[in-house]
Scaffold this motif. Structure first.
Motif, PDB file in Angstrom:
ATOM      1  N   UNK A 345      12.902   6.219  12.689  1.00 40.46           N
ATOM      2  CA  UNK A 345      13.321   7.084  11.600  1.00 40.46           C
ATOM      3  C   UNK A 345      12.387   7.044  10.412  1.00 40.46           C
ATOM      4  N   UNK A 346      12.884   7.473   9.262  1.00 43.48           N
ATOM      5  CA  UNK A 346      12.110   7.477   8.026  1.00 43.48           C
ATOM      6  C   UNK A 346      13.055   7.251   6.860  1.00 43.48           C
ATOM      7  N   UNK A 347      12.609   6.490   5.878  1.00 43.54           N
ATOM      8  CA  UNK A 347      13.407   6.242   4.686  1.00 43.54           C
ATOM      9  C   UNK A 347      12.561   6.549   3.451  1.00 43.54           C
ATOM     10  N   UNK A 348      13.231   6.677   2.322  1.00 45.08           N
ATOM     11  CA  UNK A 348      12.515   6.874   1.065  1.00 45.08           C
ATOM     12  C   UNK A 348      11.683   8.136   1.009  1.00 45.08           C
ATOM     13  N   UNK A 349      12.213   9.234   1.575  1.00 44.65           N
ATOM     14  CA  UNK A 349      11.411  10.459   1.645  1.00 44.65           C
ATOM     15  C   UNK A 349      11.037  10.997   0.272  1.00 44.65           C
ATOM     16  N   UNK A 350      11.847  10.734  -0.729  1.00 49.94           N
ATOM     17  CA  UNK A 350      11.561  11.249  -2.074  1.00 49.94           C
ATOM     18  C   UNK A 350      10.675  10.301  -2.886  1.00 49.94           C
ATOM     19  N   UNK A 351      10.323   9.159  -2.311  1.00 51.98           N
ATOM     20  CA  UNK A 351       9.521   8.170  -3.031  1.00 51.98           C
ATOM     21  C   UNK A 351       8.037   8.461  -2.896  1.00 51.98           C
ATOM     22  N   UNK A 352       7.242   7.958  -3.846  1.00 51.14           N
ATOM     23  CA  UNK A 352       5.786   8.032  -3.683  1.00 51.14           C
ATOM     24  C   UNK A 352       5.329   7.201  -2.485  1.00 51.14           C
ATOM     25  N   UNK A 353       4.066   7.388  -2.110  1.00 50.36           N
ATOM     26  CA  UNK A 353       3.522   6.668  -0.957  1.00 50.36           C
ATOM     27  C   UNK A 353       3.365   5.182  -1.239  1.00 50.36           C
ATOM     28  N   UNK A 354       3.283   4.807  -2.532  1.00 51.46           N
ATOM     29  CA  UNK A 354       3.034   3.406  -2.882  1.00 51.46           C
ATOM     30  C   UNK A 354       3.837   3.024  -4.117  1.00 51.46           C
ATOM     31  N   UNK A 355       4.508   1.865  -4.041  1.00 52.83           N
ATOM     32  CA  UNK A 355       5.298   1.369  -5.165  1.00 52.83           C
ATOM     33  C   UNK A 355       5.134  -0.140  -5.292  1.00 52.83           C
ATOM     34  N   UNK A 356       4.931  -0.596  -6.523  1.00 53.34           N
ATOM     35  CA  UNK A 356       4.980  -2.027  -6.821  1.00 53.34           C
ATOM     36  C   UNK A 356       6.327  -2.346  -7.461  1.00 53.34           C
ATOM     37  N   UNK A 357       7.058  -3.271  -6.870  1.00 53.31           N
ATOM     38  CA  UNK A 357       8.338  -3.714  -7.410  1.00 53.31           C
ATOM     39  C   UNK A 357       8.129  -5.027  -8.167  1.00 53.31           C
ATOM     40  N   UNK A 358       8.520  -5.052  -9.430  1.00 55.61           N
ATOM     41  CA  UNK A 358       8.495  -6.280 -10.220  1.00 55.61           C
ATOM     42  C   UNK A 358       9.818  -6.995  -9.984  1.00 55.61           C
ATOM     43  N   UNK A 392       9.217   7.670  14.430  1.00 56.67           N
ATOM     44  CA  UNK A 392       9.199   6.316  13.836  1.00 56.67           C
ATOM     45  C   UNK A 392       8.274   6.290  12.624  1.00 56.67           C
ATOM     46  N   UNK A 393       8.295   5.190  11.903  1.00 56.27           N
ATOM     47  CA  UNK A 393       7.505   5.047  10.681  1.00 56.27           C
ATOM     48  C   UNK A 393       6.998   3.617  10.541  1.00 56.27           C
ATOM     49  N   UNK A 394       5.988   3.460   9.674  1.00 56.53           N
ATOM     50  CA  UNK A 394       5.433   2.144   9.359  1.00 56.53           C
ATOM     51  C   UNK A 394       5.435   1.934   7.853  1.00 56.53           C
ATOM     52  N   UNK A 395       5.875   0.758   7.435  1.00 56.97           N
ATOM     53  CA  UNK A 395       5.720   0.325   6.055  1.00 56.97           C
ATOM     54  C   UNK A 395       4.808  -0.895   6.015  1.00 56.97           C
ATOM     55  N   UNK A 396       4.079  -1.016   4.932  1.00 56.53           N
ATOM     56  CA  UNK A 396       3.223  -2.187   4.704  1.00 56.53           C
ATOM     57  C   UNK A 396       3.636  -2.800   3.376  1.00 56.53           C
ATOM     58  N   UNK A 397       4.109  -4.030   3.407  1.00 58.98           N
ATOM     59  CA  UNK A 397       4.507  -4.734   2.187  1.00 58.98           C
ATOM     60  C   UNK A 397       3.562  -5.903   1.969  1.00 58.98           C
ATOM     61  N   UNK A 398       3.050  -6.039   0.760  1.00 58.68           N
ATOM     62  CA  UNK A 398       2.058  -7.078   0.469  1.00 58.68           C
ATOM     63  C   UNK A 398       2.367  -7.761  -0.855  1.00 58.68           C
ATOM     64  N   UNK A 399       1.870  -8.989  -0.959  1.00 64.84           N
ATOM     65  CA  UNK A 399       1.895  -9.685  -2.245  1.00 64.84           C
ATOM     66  C   UNK A 399       0.776 -10.715  -2.257  1.00 64.84           C
ATOM     67  N   UNK A 400       0.271 -10.985  -3.456  1.00 64.06           N
ATOM     68  CA  UNK A 400      -0.783 -11.987  -3.604  1.00 64.06           C
ATOM     69  C   UNK A 400      -0.204 -13.376  -3.358  1.00 64.06           C
ATOM     70  N   UNK A 436      17.323   0.118   1.414  1.00 61.17           N
ATOM     71  CA  UNK A 436      17.594   1.180   2.382  1.00 61.17           C
ATOM     72  C   UNK A 436      18.692   0.700   3.340  1.00 61.17           C
ATOM     73  N   UNK A 437      19.942   0.769   2.931  1.00 55.92           N
ATOM     74  CA  UNK A 437      21.032   0.264   3.776  1.00 55.92           C
ATOM     75  C   UNK A 437      20.989   0.855   5.189  1.00 55.92           C
ATOM     76  N   UNK A 438      21.088  -0.029   6.178  1.00 54.97           N
ATOM     77  CA  UNK A 438      21.083   0.394   7.572  1.00 54.97           C
ATOM     78  C   UNK A 438      19.727   0.345   8.243  1.00 54.97           C
TER      79      UNK A 438
END
Length: 570
Positions: A345-358, A392-400, A436-438
């Motif tokens: 599936x796909x989530x966050x369709x209205x979000x930008x391609x990249x987000x940093x969460x503090x 299907x979809x791919x997310x990439x999550x990173x942190x230093x 993204x519940x579920x």
């Protein structure tokens, strides 16, 4: 689209001398090594690249798991537009042959702990309007930043295509004249740290978010690179190329091979062969020897100097770089933890391609090794087609994250190292489920790479992603190796160094370091330096994960580049 690769294990000194063309061995098929080889092939050299792994690209890579492609490197590609010096380099190296490019209207979004967010649009007018809406009390500072961004959009300036020592006085004058109108802007924004500038904002979101335009806070970065790269993105010159990181590497490898070069994969160089203080070849881990007239090390600087050459050819500049700068906080780019999520599936369709969460302190502490209380989430399926199976979809999550703690665990307690990685995956999945519940029940693949992965796969000291940081004393010292020593070492003939530990961190600067090394080699051989552009126009279609004369399937799993990351299913 198969590649014919020379896989011979040995060359002899006699055979090398009989070729009629100067012969060069190049260690590493990363961007710098492929660039060095291509430019030398254009100029009458016979080159042979030795690569420790089964794919080209080095850090510029991707791999597959269960039909998903996990792209590790590129987030924006400077020179993706046309009619500029950066693009000229990529045209010469074939990196963009037949490829489309996807541009984004913003660089990154930052969301703070309370859910407030700022979109860092590349358009200075749109960004100013957005910032004034968020923080009207900071209108003056908002305008100052956006005015500078607008000034950078009016500048077409890139690193020189020729190293300074090889420029004629007229070329140096022309370069100076080109820089002069923007000199004050460059000087002022280069001398002002972003973290210092951010303190001018009254709004707490803007004050915290500004250093995270580049996804994570690079701490000692001045304003200049932020403004410069956002301006290039606004001008359509910092997009994402079709095929991503490995696509760029494969196109460069094809260009190199079409120019007559040779690549042997599965060769880990361990020693530079010397004779009378001249480099004559390379010895591999399994004791095979390769010989040539010249050797270029386009790989990790510390490994080259202190292991392959046993620390025999140093100088005060190198001593200061590797004895002092390497241990100084904030001088090299840190390591990262990467978590790839493949899901249905796909989530966050209205979000930008990249987000940093503090993140707040509690959430940050739940993620092992999270260095800056922040987490970057990129919807990688939106960067290019084909990164995930249909539907299907791919997310990439990173942190230093610091290299040392991961390295200690893997070296001394592998079960604890694996458990720590599993903890990373578990907490990242919890983070995603809250947002993204579920989603959790749809996750098919969780892939984790640590700073130790980077070290094992590329050899990069401390798992650094880009070597020395720009605008630091270390960069000045590294530049001396180009300007004073011409990418050579005192007392050692026929040996050159290229790559991010010499030319600086970024794909463009790595490619330019190969161009510079080739120009110095041409000077040494008294040859004019000539270039051609790739003429290939066939539309680029898909990634291949094998060079054994047939494309490898992207399914089933385990067709990707070998590395230390584990595969975990949620």
């Amino acid at each position: 689209m198969s590649l014919n690769v020379n896989t011979s294990s040995n060359s002899s000194p006699k055979a090398a001398a009989q070729s009629g063309r100067p012969t060069v061995l190049i260690i590493g098929a990363g961007v710098a090594g492929l660039s060095t080889g291509s430019y030398l092939q254009m100029n009458g050299f016979d080159t042979h690249i030795l690569e420790r792994h089964t794919l080209p690209g080095g850090c510029c890579t991707a791999w597959t798991r269960n039909g998903y492609i996990f792209d590790y490197c590129i987030e924006w590609f400077l020179g993706s537009g046309s009619n500029n010096d950066a693009n000229q380099v990529w045209q010469e190296l074939g990196a963009l042959d037949g490829k489309s490019v996807r541009d984004f209207d913003l660089f990154n979004r930052v969301v703070d702990e309370k859910g407030r967010e700022i979109n860092f649009y590349n358009d200075p007018d749109r960004l100013l309007q957005h910032m004034n809406t968020l923080a009207p009390q900071d209108a003056k500072t908002n305008k100052a930043f956006c005015d500078d961004l607008r000034r950078f959009t009016e500048i077409d300036f890139f690193p020189a295509l020729k190293p300074n020592p090889l420029m004629s006085w007229r070329e140096k004058l022309n370069f100076f004249v080109k820089v002069l109108p923007a000199f004050r802007l460059f000087w002022r924004t280069g001398a002002t740290q972003m973290e210092t500038f951010a303190q001018r904002f009254n709004d707490p979101l803007l004050r915290k978010a500004m250093p995270f335009i580049f996804f994570q806070d690079h701490e000692c970065f001045p304003m200049l690179p932020y403004l410069y790269n956002m301006a290039q993105a606004h001008k359509g010159n910092a997009g994402f190329p079709q095929g991503g990181s490995l696509g760029v590497a494969q196109s460069m490898a094809e260009r190199y091979l079409e120019l007559g070069g040779k690549i042997t994969y599965g060769v880990k160089a361990t020693k530079i062969l010397l004779e009378n203080n001249k480099a004559i070849g390379v010895q591999s881990k399994n004791k095979k020897q390769f010989f040539a007239d010249k050797v270029v090390a386009a790989c990790d600087g510390f490994t080259t100097l202190y292991h392959m050459l046993d620390g025999k050819y140093l100088n005060p500049t190198i001593d200061k770089l590797y004895d002092v700068m390497l241990e100084k906080p904030g001088i090299i780019y840190p390591g990262v933890v990467s978590v790839f999520i493949g899901y249905k599936g796909e989530v966050g369709k209205s979000e930008p391609h990249s987000t940093t969460f503090l993140l707040d302190e509690k959430e940050a502490k739940s993620i092992p090794g999270c260095k800056q209380n922040s987490l970057v989430l990129q919807h990688r399926s939106r960067f290019a087609e084909g990164f995930a199976p249909v539907g299907c979809s791919v997310m990439h999550l990173t942190y230093l994250s610091d290299f040392e703690e991961w390295d200690y665990l893997r070296s001394n307690d592998k079960p604890s190292y694996r458990a720590r990685k599993e903890q990373v995956g578990e907490n990242i999945c919890r983070f995603l489920e809250r947002r993204y519940p579920g989603i959790r029940e749809n996750i098919e693949v969780v892939e984790i790479a640590t700073p130790v992965t980077q070290k094992r796969y590329t050899g990069n000291t401390k798992g650094s992603i880009l070597a020395w940081k720009s605008f630091t004393e270390a960069e000045d010292l590294a530049n001396k190796l180009i300007n004073k020593y011409h990418m050579q070492l005192p007392g050692l003939d026929n040996f050159f160094m290229a790559g991010q530990w010499i030319g600086g961190g970024s794909l463009l600067r790595s490619a330019l370091s190969g161009r510079y090394a080739a120009q110095f080699l041409c000077q040494a051989e008294k040859r004019p330096f000539n270039v051609t552009q790739s003429k290939k126009s066939t539309p680029w279609k898909e990634l291949y994960f094998s060079y054994n004369n047939k494309p490898a399937k992207t399914t089933p799993a385990n067709q990707g580049a070998p590395h230390a990351a584990s595969t975990q299913t949620a």
